[in-house]
Design an enzyme around this catalytic site. Structure first.
Site, PDB file in Angstrom:
ATOM      1  N   ARG A  91       0.104   8.888 -10.656  1.00  0.00           N
ATOM      2  CA  ARG A  91      -0.007   7.676  -9.844  1.00  0.00           C
ATOM      3  C   ARG A  91       0.738   6.505 -10.463  1.00  0.00           C
ATOM      4  O   ARG A  91       1.302   5.660  -9.759  1.00  0.00           O
ATOM      5  CB  ARG A  91      -1.487   7.307  -9.648  1.00  0.00           C
ATOM      6  CG  ARG A  91      -2.215   8.238  -8.686  1.00  0.00           C
ATOM      7  CD  ARG A  91      -3.683   7.848  -8.557  1.00  0.00           C
ATOM      8  NE  ARG A  91      -3.837   6.540  -7.942  1.00  0.00           N
ATOM      9  CZ  ARG A  91      -3.902   6.338  -6.626  1.00  0.00           C
ATOM     10  NH1 ARG A  91      -3.791   7.360  -5.778  1.00  0.00           N
ATOM     11  NH2 ARG A  91      -4.068   5.129  -6.148  1.00  0.00           N
ATOM     12  N   GLU A 133     -11.763  -5.082  -5.217  1.00  0.00           N
ATOM     13  CA  GLU A 133     -12.337  -3.739  -5.108  1.00  0.00           C
ATOM     14  C   GLU A 133     -11.580  -2.714  -5.959  1.00  0.00           C
ATOM     15  O   GLU A 133     -12.065  -1.609  -6.177  1.00  0.00           O
ATOM     16  CB  GLU A 133     -12.327  -3.288  -3.644  1.00  0.00           C
ATOM     17  CG  GLU A 133     -13.341  -3.991  -2.750  1.00  0.00           C
ATOM     18  CD  GLU A 133     -12.916  -5.398  -2.381  1.00  0.00           C
ATOM     19  OE1 GLU A 133     -11.703  -5.633  -2.228  1.00  0.00           O
ATOM     20  OE2 GLU A 133     -13.798  -6.274  -2.262  1.00  0.00           O
ATOM     21  N   ASN A 134     -10.393  -3.065  -6.431  1.00  0.00           N
ATOM     22  CA  ASN A 134      -9.589  -2.108  -7.199  1.00  0.00           C
ATOM     23  C   ASN A 134     -10.185  -1.763  -8.556  1.00  0.00           C
ATOM     24  O   ASN A 134      -9.757  -0.781  -9.193  1.00  0.00           O
ATOM     25  CB  ASN A 134      -8.159  -2.621  -7.391  1.00  0.00           C
ATOM     26  CG  ASN A 134      -7.302  -2.520  -6.148  1.00  0.00           C
ATOM     27  OD1 ASN A 134      -6.307  -3.228  -5.996  1.00  0.00           O
ATOM     28  ND2 ASN A 134      -7.682  -1.650  -5.208  1.00  0.00           N
ATOM     29  N   TRP A 135     -11.182  -2.540  -9.015  1.00  0.00           N
ATOM     30  CA  TRP A 135     -11.841  -2.210 -10.281  1.00  0.00           C
ATOM     31  C   TRP A 135     -12.587  -0.883 -10.181  1.00  0.00           C
ATOM     32  O   TRP A 135     -12.937  -0.281 -11.203  1.00  0.00           O
ATOM     33  CB  TRP A 135     -12.818  -3.313 -10.677  1.00  0.00           C
ATOM     34  CG  TRP A 135     -12.149  -4.614 -10.988  1.00  0.00           C
ATOM     35  CD1 TRP A 135     -12.114  -5.723 -10.207  1.00  0.00           C
ATOM     36  CD2 TRP A 135     -11.406  -4.950 -12.172  1.00  0.00           C
ATOM     37  NE1 TRP A 135     -11.393  -6.731 -10.816  1.00  0.00           N
ATOM     38  CE2 TRP A 135     -10.952  -6.285 -12.026  1.00  0.00           C
ATOM     39  CE3 TRP A 135     -11.081  -4.242 -13.333  1.00  0.00           C
ATOM     40  CZ2 TRP A 135     -10.193  -6.926 -13.005  1.00  0.00           C
ATOM     41  CZ3 TRP A 135     -10.327  -4.882 -14.313  1.00  0.00           C
ATOM     42  CH2 TRP A 135      -9.893  -6.206 -14.140  1.00  0.00           C
ATOM     43  N   ARG A 188       1.499  -4.810   6.483  1.00  0.00           N
ATOM     44  CA  ARG A 188       0.854  -3.792   5.642  1.00  0.00           C
ATOM     45  C   ARG A 188       1.692  -2.524   5.701  1.00  0.00           C
ATOM     46  O   ARG A 188       2.055  -2.039   6.771  1.00  0.00           O
ATOM     47  CB  ARG A 188      -0.574  -3.495   6.091  1.00  0.00           C
ATOM     48  CG  ARG A 188      -1.214  -2.420   5.191  1.00  0.00           C
ATOM     49  CD  ARG A 188      -2.686  -2.293   5.353  1.00  0.00           C
ATOM     50  NE  ARG A 188      -3.208  -1.390   4.312  1.00  0.00           N
ATOM     51  CZ  ARG A 188      -4.429  -1.413   3.844  1.00  0.00           C
ATOM     52  NH1 ARG A 188      -5.286  -2.308   4.303  1.00  0.00           N
ATOM     53  NH2 ARG A 188      -4.815  -0.575   2.913  1.00  0.00           N
ATOM     54  N   SER A 231      -8.252  -5.164   4.825  1.00  0.00           N
ATOM     55  CA  SER A 231      -8.783  -4.884   3.488  1.00  0.00           C
ATOM     56  C   SER A 231      -9.116  -6.148   2.701  1.00  0.00           C
ATOM     57  O   SER A 231      -8.736  -6.289   1.539  1.00  0.00           O
ATOM     58  CB  SER A 231      -7.806  -3.992   2.698  1.00  0.00           C
ATOM     59  OG  SER A 231      -7.700  -2.723   3.309  1.00  0.00           O
ATOM     60  N   ASN A 291       1.466   3.339  -3.036  1.00  0.00           N
ATOM     61  CA  ASN A 291       2.030   3.790  -4.320  1.00  0.00           C
ATOM     62  C   ASN A 291       1.525   5.175  -4.716  1.00  0.00           C
ATOM     63  O   ASN A 291       2.300   6.033  -5.161  1.00  0.00           O
ATOM     64  CB  ASN A 291       1.687   2.800  -5.433  1.00  0.00           C
ATOM     65  CG  ASN A 291       2.415   1.485  -5.301  1.00  0.00           C
ATOM     66  OD1 ASN A 291       3.328   1.351  -4.496  1.00  0.00           O
ATOM     67  ND2 ASN A 291       2.011   0.502  -6.090  1.00  0.00           N
ATOM     68  N   GLY A 292       0.217   5.373  -4.573  1.00  0.00           N
ATOM     69  CA  GLY A 292      -0.369   6.653  -4.964  1.00  0.00           C
ATOM     70  C   GLY A 292       0.133   7.803  -4.114  1.00  0.00           C
ATOM     71  O   GLY A 292       0.446   8.883  -4.626  1.00  0.00           O
ATOM     72  N   HIS A 337       3.215   3.290  -9.059  1.00  0.00           N
ATOM     73  CA  HIS A 337       3.076   1.860  -9.351  1.00  0.00           C
ATOM     74  C   HIS A 337       4.360   1.302  -9.969  1.00  0.00           C
ATOM     75  O   HIS A 337       4.761   0.169  -9.662  1.00  0.00           O
ATOM     76  CB  HIS A 337       1.892   1.625 -10.285  1.00  0.00           C
ATOM     77  CG  HIS A 337       0.568   1.984  -9.669  1.00  0.00           C
ATOM     78  ND1 HIS A 337       0.198   1.553  -8.413  1.00  0.00           N
ATOM     79  CD2 HIS A 337      -0.476   2.722 -10.142  1.00  0.00           C
ATOM     80  CE1 HIS A 337      -1.014   2.014  -8.132  1.00  0.00           C
ATOM     81  NE2 HIS A 337      -1.439   2.725  -9.165  1.00  0.00           N
ATOM     82  N   ASP A 352       0.838  -1.195   0.000  1.00  0.00           N
ATOM     83  CA  ASP A 352       0.000   0.000   0.000  1.00  0.00           C
ATOM     84  C   ASP A 352       0.873   1.246   0.000  1.00  0.00           C
ATOM     85  O   ASP A 352       1.938   1.267   0.621  1.00  0.00           O
ATOM     86  CB  ASP A 352      -0.899  -0.017   1.247  1.00  0.00           C
ATOM     87  CG  ASP A 352      -2.037   0.984   1.166  1.00  0.00           C
ATOM     88  OD1 ASP A 352      -2.327   1.472   0.057  1.00  0.00           O
ATOM     89  OD2 ASP A 352      -2.631   1.283   2.216  1.00  0.00           O
TER      90      ASP A 352
END
Length: 247
Positions: free
Chosen positions: A40, A74-76, A195, A203, A29-30, A44, A27
């Site tokens: 962003r 959920e990343n979609w 994490r 998550s 990257n953004g 990645h 977690d």
């Protein structure tokens, strides 16, 4: 840390010792990119370098299984452009890294409904899995389009179908029966779940498998994670005492 430090961690007989299976929620990257006024996708891409460094460090330590949460179900919901960039990075990684994985005895395994990424990526993943299936130095598990609740539902549905068909006695269903239907079947449960980025939640990641995992939340953003960070996490784990509900 030096190679000698890796040997010390492996040989430690105090505390929990060396984890067999390390799982990581990658977690940040953004936020890494935003702090540098970059798009962003730059975060990645830098995160992909952290993946490479972490895999090498895990091999150096002698960790048996490394599981990385790369793309959740959920990343979609993210912007279409970002999802497209992530798919492109995955394709680039598979084409560029499979040689090193194969040469170093790393077996690739994927959990989650990865075929939703389309036939080209699914074929690349299938080919990489097949090419490395006989490797034994380490197992690298990539979670793609993965959600733990969905995984448990799929396993429960399969057991219900078998029960209705008379292939299994419902009274015989236990934790081991369900575990054998999960995407992670035949893998040891995670000993250490990390994490990054300072967030302190799971998550929807390995909810069943992580029942007795040691949890470690670090403030490091994923693109800044690597060898030293993994060594520090394993050292922290090694100082813990695991009771599994006992005294």
């Amino acid at each position: 840390m030096s190679a000698a430090s890796a040997s010390t961690l492996r040989a430690s007989d105090g505390g929990a010792g060396l984890p067999r299976h390390v799982a990581i929620i990658m977690d940040g990257n953004g936020r890494w990119a935003k702090a540098r006024h970059l798009p962003r996708v730059a975060g990645h891409r830098k995160g992909a370098e952290a993946v490479r460094a972490t895999i090498r460090a895990a091999r150096e330590l002698g960790i048996e299984v490394l599981t990385l949460y790369a793309f959740s179900s959920e990343n979609w919901r993210r912007p279409e452009e970002e999802v497209s960039d992530l798919k492109g990075l995955l394709r680039h990684y598979l084409l560029g890294e499979i040689e090193e994985l194969a040469a170093n005895g790393v077996r690739l395994r994927v959990i989650g409904e990865y075929r939703r990424f389309g036939p080209e990526l699914a074929r690349l993943l299938d080919d990489a899995i097949e090419r490395t299936v006989g490797n034994r130095a380490m197992t690298l598990v990539i979670a793609l389009n993965y959600g733990a609740q969905d995984e448990i539902v799929r396993a429960a549905r399969a057991l219900a179908e078998d029960a209705l068909a008379g292939r299994i006695d419902p009274a015989a269903i236990d934790a081991e029966t369900l575990d054998a239907r999960l995407d992670t079947r035949e893998l040891p449960p995670p000993d250490l779940l990390i994490r990054t980025s300072g967030e302190r939640r799971l998550s929807n990641f390995l909810l069943w498998q992580a029942a007795y995992a040691e949890l470690l939340f670090v403030d490091t953003l994923w693109p800044d994670f690597g060898r030293e960070a993994l060594f520090a996490a394993v050292a922290d784990y090694g100082r813990r005492e695991r009771r599994f509900g006992g005294l």
